[in-house]
Design an enzyme around this catalytic site. Structure first.
Site, PDB file in Angstrom:
ATOM      1  N   LYS A   1      -0.616   8.303  -5.600  1.00  0.00           N
ATOM      2  CA  LYS A   1      -0.176   8.321  -4.476  1.00  0.00           C
ATOM      3  C   LYS A   1       0.887   7.697  -3.842  1.00  0.00           C
ATOM      4  O   LYS A   1       1.434   8.164  -3.428  1.00  0.00           O
ATOM      5  CB  LYS A   1      -1.229   7.689  -3.271  1.00  0.00           C
ATOM      6  CG  LYS A   1      -2.754   8.608  -3.693  1.00  0.00           C
ATOM      7  CD  LYS A   1      -3.278   8.044  -2.415  1.00  0.00           C
ATOM      8  CE  LYS A   1      -3.894   6.293  -2.666  1.00  0.00           C
ATOM      9  NZ  LYS A   1      -4.457   6.255  -4.334  1.00  0.00           N
TER      10      LYS A   1
ATOM     11  N   ARG B   1      -9.566   5.304   4.211  1.00  0.00           N
ATOM     12  CA  ARG B   1     -10.193   5.645   3.776  1.00  0.00           C
ATOM     13  C   ARG B   1     -11.445   5.637   3.174  1.00  0.00           C
ATOM     14  O   ARG B   1     -12.912   5.093   1.970  1.00  0.00           O
ATOM     15  CB  ARG B   1      -9.971   4.054   2.863  1.00  0.00           C
ATOM     16  CG  ARG B   1      -9.400   3.649   1.565  1.00  0.00           C
ATOM     17  CD  ARG B   1      -8.905   2.213   1.314  1.00  0.00           C
ATOM     18  NE  ARG B   1      -8.337   2.253  -0.088  1.00  0.00           N
ATOM     19  CZ  ARG B   1      -6.903   2.312  -0.206  1.00  0.00           C
ATOM     20  NH1 ARG B   1      -5.851   1.739   0.242  1.00  0.00           N
ATOM     21  NH2 ARG B   1      -6.070   1.402  -1.359  1.00  0.00           N
TER      22      ARG B   1
ATOM     23  N   ARG C   1       0.337  -0.923 -14.355  1.00  0.00           N
ATOM     24  CA  ARG C   1       1.277  -1.008 -13.150  1.00  0.00           C
ATOM     25  C   ARG C   1       2.060  -2.067 -12.985  1.00  0.00           C
ATOM     26  O   ARG C   1       1.382  -3.592 -13.357  1.00  0.00           O
ATOM     27  CB  ARG C   1       0.464  -1.159 -11.901  1.00  0.00           C
ATOM     28  CG  ARG C   1       1.244  -1.199 -10.434  1.00  0.00           C
ATOM     29  CD  ARG C   1       1.013   0.139  -9.662  1.00  0.00           C
ATOM     30  NE  ARG C   1      -1.018  -0.613  -8.990  1.00  0.00           N
ATOM     31  CZ  ARG C   1      -1.039   0.570  -7.926  1.00  0.00           C
ATOM     32  NH1 ARG C   1      -0.869   1.486  -7.471  1.00  0.00           N
ATOM     33  NH2 ARG C   1      -2.079   0.049  -8.143  1.00  0.00           N
TER      34      ARG C   1
ATOM     35  N   ARG D   1       0.554  -7.563  -9.551  1.00  0.00           N
ATOM     36  CA  ARG D   1      -0.750  -7.456  -8.159  1.00  0.00           C
ATOM     37  C   ARG D   1      -1.814  -8.069  -9.003  1.00  0.00           C
ATOM     38  O   ARG D   1      -2.466  -7.162  -9.917  1.00  0.00           O
ATOM     39  CB  ARG D   1      -1.128  -6.253  -7.503  1.00  0.00           C
ATOM     40  CG  ARG D   1       0.461  -5.705  -6.742  1.00  0.00           C
ATOM     41  CD  ARG D   1       0.139  -4.401  -6.210  1.00  0.00           C
ATOM     42  NE  ARG D   1      -1.409  -3.714  -5.999  1.00  0.00           N
ATOM     43  CZ  ARG D   1      -2.343  -2.806  -5.467  1.00  0.00           C
ATOM     44  NH1 ARG D   1      -0.658  -1.439  -4.934  1.00  0.00           N
ATOM     45  NH2 ARG D   1      -2.609  -2.238  -4.709  1.00  0.00           N
TER      46      ARG D   1
ATOM     47  N   ARG E   1     -13.021  -2.435  -7.002  1.00  0.00           N
ATOM     48  CA  ARG E   1     -11.586  -0.930  -6.253  1.00  0.00           C
ATOM     49  C   ARG E   1     -12.421   0.502  -6.122  1.00  0.00           C
ATOM     50  O   ARG E   1     -13.251   0.816  -5.580  1.00  0.00           O
ATOM     51  CB  ARG E   1     -10.817  -1.436  -6.507  1.00  0.00           C
ATOM     52  CG  ARG E   1      -9.816  -2.685  -5.496  1.00  0.00           C
ATOM     53  CD  ARG E   1      -9.095  -2.632  -6.216  1.00  0.00           C
ATOM     54  NE  ARG E   1      -7.846  -1.768  -6.341  1.00  0.00           N
ATOM     55  CZ  ARG E   1      -6.729  -1.693  -6.846  1.00  0.00           C
ATOM     56  NH1 ARG E   1      -6.513  -3.060  -7.573  1.00  0.00           N
ATOM     57  NH2 ARG E   1      -5.524  -1.106  -6.307  1.00  0.00           N
TER      58      ARG E   1
HETATM   59  P1  ADP Z   1      -4.030   1.326  -4.199  1.00  0.00           P
HETATM   60  O1  ADP Z   1      -2.933   1.518  -4.302  1.00  0.00           O
HETATM   61  O2  ADP Z   1      -4.704   0.789  -5.884  1.00  0.00           O
HETATM   62  O3  ADP Z   1      -4.441   2.749  -4.174  1.00  0.00           O
HETATM   63  P2  ADP Z   1      -3.159   0.434  -2.217  1.00  0.00           P
HETATM   64  O4  ADP Z   1      -2.503  -0.731  -2.474  1.00  0.00           O
HETATM   65  O5  ADP Z   1      -3.929   1.065  -1.146  1.00  0.00           O
HETATM   66  O6  ADP Z   1      -4.317   0.447  -3.488  1.00  0.00           O
HETATM   67  O7  ADP Z   1      -4.937  -0.604  -1.225  1.00  0.00           O
HETATM   68  C1  ADP Z   1      -4.443  -2.261  -1.632  1.00  0.00           C
HETATM   69  C2  ADP Z   1      -5.717  -2.984  -1.208  1.00  0.00           C
HETATM   70  O8  ADP Z   1      -5.656  -2.463   1.227  1.00  0.00           O
HETATM   71  C3  ADP Z   1      -6.863  -2.409  -0.896  1.00  0.00           C
HETATM   72  O9  ADP Z   1      -7.876  -2.446  -2.190  1.00  0.00           O
HETATM   73  C4  ADP Z   1      -7.691  -2.901   0.481  1.00  0.00           C
HETATM   74  O10 ADP Z   1      -7.739  -4.164   0.724  1.00  0.00           O
HETATM   75  C5  ADP Z   1      -6.484  -2.766   1.423  1.00  0.00           C
HETATM   76  N1  ADP Z   1      -6.964  -1.757   2.191  1.00  0.00           N
HETATM   77  C6  ADP Z   1      -5.566  -0.341   2.041  1.00  0.00           C
HETATM   78  N2  ADP Z   1      -5.706   0.488   3.159  1.00  0.00           N
HETATM   79  C7  ADP Z   1      -6.822   0.277   2.928  1.00  0.00           C
HETATM   80  C8  ADP Z   1      -7.531   0.852   4.432  1.00  0.00           C
HETATM   81  N3  ADP Z   1      -7.464   1.577   4.869  1.00  0.00           N
HETATM   82  N4  ADP Z   1      -8.556   0.580   4.926  1.00  0.00           N
HETATM   83  C9  ADP Z   1      -8.513  -1.140   4.426  1.00  0.00           C
HETATM   84  N5  ADP Z   1      -8.622  -1.386   3.593  1.00  0.00           N
HETATM   85  C10 ADP Z   1      -7.660  -0.812   3.105  1.00  0.00           C
HETATM   86  P1  ADP Z   2      -1.841   4.522  -5.997  1.00  0.00           P
HETATM   87  O1  ADP Z   2      -0.688   3.920  -4.875  1.00  0.00           O
HETATM   88  O2  ADP Z   2      -2.593   5.548  -6.194  1.00  0.00           O
HETATM   89  O3  ADP Z   2      -2.477   3.553  -6.446  1.00  0.00           O
HETATM   90  P2  ADP Z   2       0.493   4.269  -8.328  1.00  0.00           P
HETATM   91  O4  ADP Z   2       1.384   4.869  -7.625  1.00  0.00           O
HETATM   92  O5  ADP Z   2       0.750   2.766  -7.750  1.00  0.00           O
HETATM   93  O6  ADP Z   2      -0.709   4.913  -7.263  1.00  0.00           O
HETATM   94  O7  ADP Z   2       1.069   4.720  -9.524  1.00  0.00           O
HETATM   95  C1  ADP Z   2      -0.009   3.770 -10.254  1.00  0.00           C
HETATM   96  C2  ADP Z   2       0.944   3.844 -11.392  1.00  0.00           C
HETATM   97  O8  ADP Z   2       0.558   4.935 -12.663  1.00  0.00           O
HETATM   98  C3  ADP Z   2       2.098   3.369 -11.969  1.00  0.00           C
HETATM   99  O9  ADP Z   2       1.844   2.015 -12.500  1.00  0.00           O
HETATM  100  C4  ADP Z   2       3.192   4.556 -11.843  1.00  0.00           C
HETATM  101  O10 ADP Z   2       4.240   4.226 -12.058  1.00  0.00           O
HETATM  102  C5  ADP Z   2       2.009   5.622 -12.612  1.00  0.00           C
HETATM  103  N1  ADP Z   2       1.792   6.839 -12.073  1.00  0.00           N
HETATM  104  C6  ADP Z   2       1.990   7.342 -11.396  1.00  0.00           C
HETATM  105  N2  ADP Z   2       2.381   8.828 -11.173  1.00  0.00           N
HETATM  106  C7  ADP Z   2       2.022   8.800 -12.900  1.00  0.00           C
HETATM  107  C8  ADP Z   2       1.866  10.231 -13.928  1.00  0.00           C
HETATM  108  N3  ADP Z   2       2.078  11.297 -12.817  1.00  0.00           N
HETATM  109  N4  ADP Z   2       1.776   9.664 -14.908  1.00  0.00           N
HETATM  110  C9  ADP Z   2       2.209   8.690 -15.484  1.00  0.00           C
HETATM  111  N5  ADP Z   2       1.702   7.219 -14.750  1.00  0.00           N
HETATM  112  C10 ADP Z   2       1.761   7.337 -13.081  1.00  0.00           C
END
Ligand code: ADP
Ligand code: ADP
Ligand code: ZN
Length: 221
Positions: free
Chosen positions: A13, A88, A127, A160, A171
């Site tokens: 994302k 979420r 990541r 992270r 998660r």
């Molecule tokens: P990822 O990129 O792995 O999807 P995020 O960066 O979106 O993770 O979120 C990291 C953490 O921040 C989540 O595990 C949660 O604790 C908190 N968080 C993010 N967005 C939300 C939301 N919309 N509602 C509640 N908690 C959130």
């Molecule tokens: P999210 O915000 O959904 O948690 P991220 O954009 O941070 O996901 O991506 C999670 C990890 O996967 C990062 O290390 C990123 O560089 C890698 N990644 C993202 N998209 C792809 C893809 N299409 N193929 C392989 N690796 C990817």
């Protein structure tokens, strides 16, 4: 254009959000990034969010909804926005609908990035992020030019604290239980677009772009 990016943790994302925001010139709003920025700035919000983030749990809805609504009222969101990581759960989605409806708006599209579980775990545990500018890398699929150093600002990359395997499993569980029901919620509203997130970063982006350009032609909002 008012867009939500949906998908499990690690689906890509954040990676796609940067590209979409640039292509369509709309602000990228990531609740995760907002919480992490507050954590770095050592604010009260940051301290509160950390308790939940470290356990892989969602930050309470009242807190999260308020932050998003404050952000959506800023001038730059007039032309549209891209939400990443919000909503979420169903209560957040209902709150967002209500907020937009009160202003005569609605969502243009919800992009659901689908990735298999095995690949998610590889993506999250591989990541690495820049603690200074927030850039995201992957040790195998998108490594920085110099090992462990941010291409953009030269800082040392970190993992992270919630990207270690123990938190990741939690998660993914929270995603299944709380976030996945949003797929049905938005399907019923006929605004969900499924995207195969197992492809390369560039291919996924092309598919999203096509979906959004198709939608924009019909965008009456
Ligand atoms: P990822 O990129 O792995 O999807 P995020 O960066 O979106 O993770 O979120 C990291 C953490 O921040 C989540 O595990 C949660 O604790 C908190 N968080 C993010 N967005 C939300 C939301 N919309 N509602 C509640 N908690 C959130
Ligand atoms: P999210 O915000 O959904 O948690 P991220 O954009 O941070 O996901 O991506 C999670 C990890 O996967 C990062 O290390 C990123 O560089 C890698 N990644 C993202 N998209 C792809 C893809 N299409 N193929 C392989 N690796 C990817
Ligand atoms: Zn950096």
């Amino acid at each position: 254009m008012r867009v939500v990016l949906l998908g499990p943790p690690g689906a890509g994302k954040g990676t796609q959000a940067l590209k979409i925001a640039k292509e369509f010139d709309i602000p990228h709003i990531s609740t995760g990034d907002i919480f992490r920025q507050n954590l770095r700035d050592n604010t009260e919000l940051g301290k509160l969010a950390k308790e939940y983030m470290d356990k892989g749990l969602l930050v309470p809805d009242e807190v999260t909804n308020r932050i998003v609504e404050d952000r959506l009222q800023k001038e730059d969101c007039q032309k549209g926005f891209l939400l990443d990581g919000y909503p979420r759960n169903i209560p957040q989605a209902e709150e967002l609908d209500k907020f937009l409806e009160e202003r005569g708006h609605s969502l243009t599209a919800v992009i659901n990035i689908q990735v298999e579980r095995e690949a998610l775990i590889d993506r999250i545990t591989g990541r690495r992020v820049c603690p200074v500018c927030g850039a995201t890398y992957h040790i195998k699929t998108s490594p920085p030019k110099v090992d462990n150093v941010c291409d953009k600002c030269g800082s040392e990359l970190i993992q992270r604290s919630d990207d270690k395997l123990e938190s990741v499993v939690k998660r993914l569980e929270v995603y299944e239980k709380e976030t996945k029901p949003l797929i049905d919620y938005y399907t019923r509203k006929d605004i969900l677009v499924n995207i195969d997130g197992n492809k390369s970063i560039d291919e996924v982006f092309e598919d999203i772009k096509k979906a959004l350009l198709g939608d924009r032609r019909n965008d009456i909002h």
